[in-house]
Design an enzyme around this catalytic site. Sequence first.
Site, PDB file in Angstrom:
ATOM      1  N   LEU A  33     -26.672  -7.092   2.060  1.00 39.39           N
ATOM      2  CA  LEU A  33     -25.493  -6.604   1.343  1.00 39.39           C
ATOM      3  C   LEU A  33     -25.851  -5.627   0.228  1.00 39.39           C
ATOM      4  O   LEU A  33     -26.855  -5.779  -0.456  1.00 39.39           O
ATOM      5  CB  LEU A  33     -24.722  -7.791   0.759  1.00 39.39           C
ATOM      6  CG  LEU A  33     -24.255  -8.829   1.794  1.00 39.39           C
ATOM      7  CD1 LEU A  33     -23.520  -9.965   1.095  1.00 39.39           C
ATOM      8  CD2 LEU A  33     -23.381  -8.195   2.874  1.00 39.39           C
ATOM      9  N   HIS A  37     -20.676  -3.124   0.647  1.00 39.16           N
ATOM     10  CA  HIS A  37     -20.068  -4.371   1.122  1.00 39.16           C
ATOM     11  C   HIS A  37     -19.269  -5.038  -0.006  1.00 39.16           C
ATOM     12  O   HIS A  37     -18.195  -5.582   0.221  1.00 39.16           O
ATOM     13  CB  HIS A  37     -21.151  -5.360   1.568  1.00 39.16           C
ATOM     14  CG  HIS A  37     -21.992  -4.881   2.707  1.00 39.16           C
ATOM     15  ND1 HIS A  37     -23.299  -4.522   2.564  1.00 39.16           N
ATOM     16  CD2 HIS A  37     -21.690  -4.725   4.022  1.00 39.16           C
ATOM     17  CE1 HIS A  37     -23.791  -4.161   3.729  1.00 39.16           C
ATOM     18  NE2 HIS A  37     -22.837  -4.264   4.632  1.00 39.16           N
ATOM     19  N   MET A 184     -23.572   4.842   0.398  1.00 43.87           N
ATOM     20  CA  MET A 184     -24.343   3.594   0.402  1.00 43.87           C
ATOM     21  C   MET A 184     -24.568   3.132   1.831  1.00 43.87           C
ATOM     22  O   MET A 184     -23.636   3.117   2.643  1.00 43.87           O
ATOM     23  CB  MET A 184     -23.553   2.481  -0.290  1.00 43.87           C
ATOM     24  CG  MET A 184     -23.441   2.635  -1.754  1.00 43.87           C
ATOM     25  SD  MET A 184     -24.915   1.968  -2.547  1.00 43.87           S
ATOM     26  CE  MET A 184     -24.457   2.262  -4.246  1.00 43.87           C
TER      27      MET A 184
END
Length: 284
Positions: A33, A37, A184
Site C-alpha cells: 500500500l 491506496h 503514485m
Amino acid sequence: MEIINRRQRMFSIARKLRRETKTVGFVPTMGALHAGHLALVQECRQRCDVVIVSIFVNPTQFNQSQDLEKYPRDLTADAAMLSEYDVDYIYAPEADEIYPEGFSTSVNVEGLTDTLEGESRPGHFRGVATVVTILFNTIRPDHAFFGQKDAQQVAVIKRLTRDLGFEMEIVVVPTVREESGLAMSSRNERLSDEEREKAAIIIEALREAKLAFKKGERNASDLTQIVKNRIETEPLAKIDYISIVDRETLQPVDKIGDEETLIAVAVAFGDIRLIDNVILNRKQ
Ligand code: PAF
C-alpha cells in the site's frame, strides 16, 4: 479492525452488514500500500458506514511468473497502515480461497481489454475482471473505489459491473502524485533515484497537451505529437504508447468533441513501465 482469511466468513459478515442496512464500501488492492491506496480508503471512509479493504496478490493477472514472485507482500505492514485509517475489515484470502481446485471460470470484458495495457499484457484484464467479480460477489458492496491512474481498469470494471448487473457504484478517485507530479505506483520503488526524478516528464508532457486542448487544439494527432515531443526530450524515457481514446469505450478519437476523452500513456524507464493519463472534457 478484523483480518479475514476465509471467503465463507467474509460472506457471512457481508450478509450481516446488509441485514443491518449498513452502507458498505470496498477498496480492492494487492497490498504494497502507498498514498494512492490510502486516498481510496479515505474516500471510502467518508462515504460509507463500513470500510472493507481486500489484500490479494491475484496470480491470474500477472503475465510473467517472475513478476508474481517478486511482488512485495507484507500483510503486517499493510495492516498497520490501514489501522490508522479506521478500516473495519481486511479481507486477505489465500489463493485457494479465491481459486479453489478445479476453478475453470473467467470473466472477459470484450472490446475493452485488447488495446493499451492489454496489448502488452495479454490476459491481464481477464485476470482482473475475474478476481474483481469474485470479490464483488462475496462482499456485495454499495460502493467500490478505484484510482484514475488505472483508467483502462476503471473502464473494464465499470463495464462488467453494468453487464453483470452488480448493484453498486464504482467511485473513481483522482490520481495521487508524488511531489514531482509522478503518479503514485508500487512500481516507483523499483526506479533508481535518477529515473524517479526524470519520470516526472510524463505528467509534464500530459499537462502540456491538456493546456493545448484548453487553448483550442482538438486534433488528436497534434496533441499526441505534443506529448511525444516532450517525453522525447528525456533520454531515459522509452515511449510504449500515447493514445487518445474515449474514456468509456477506449476507442481511439481523431477529433476531440464533447465526450470525456483520455490521453493515456505508457513509458518505460529501464525495466519499469509506468502508466498515466489525463482527462479532457471532464464532466464531474
Ligand atoms: O488495481 C489493483 O490493485 C488490482 O488490479 C485489483 C483491482 C486489486 C485486482 O486484483
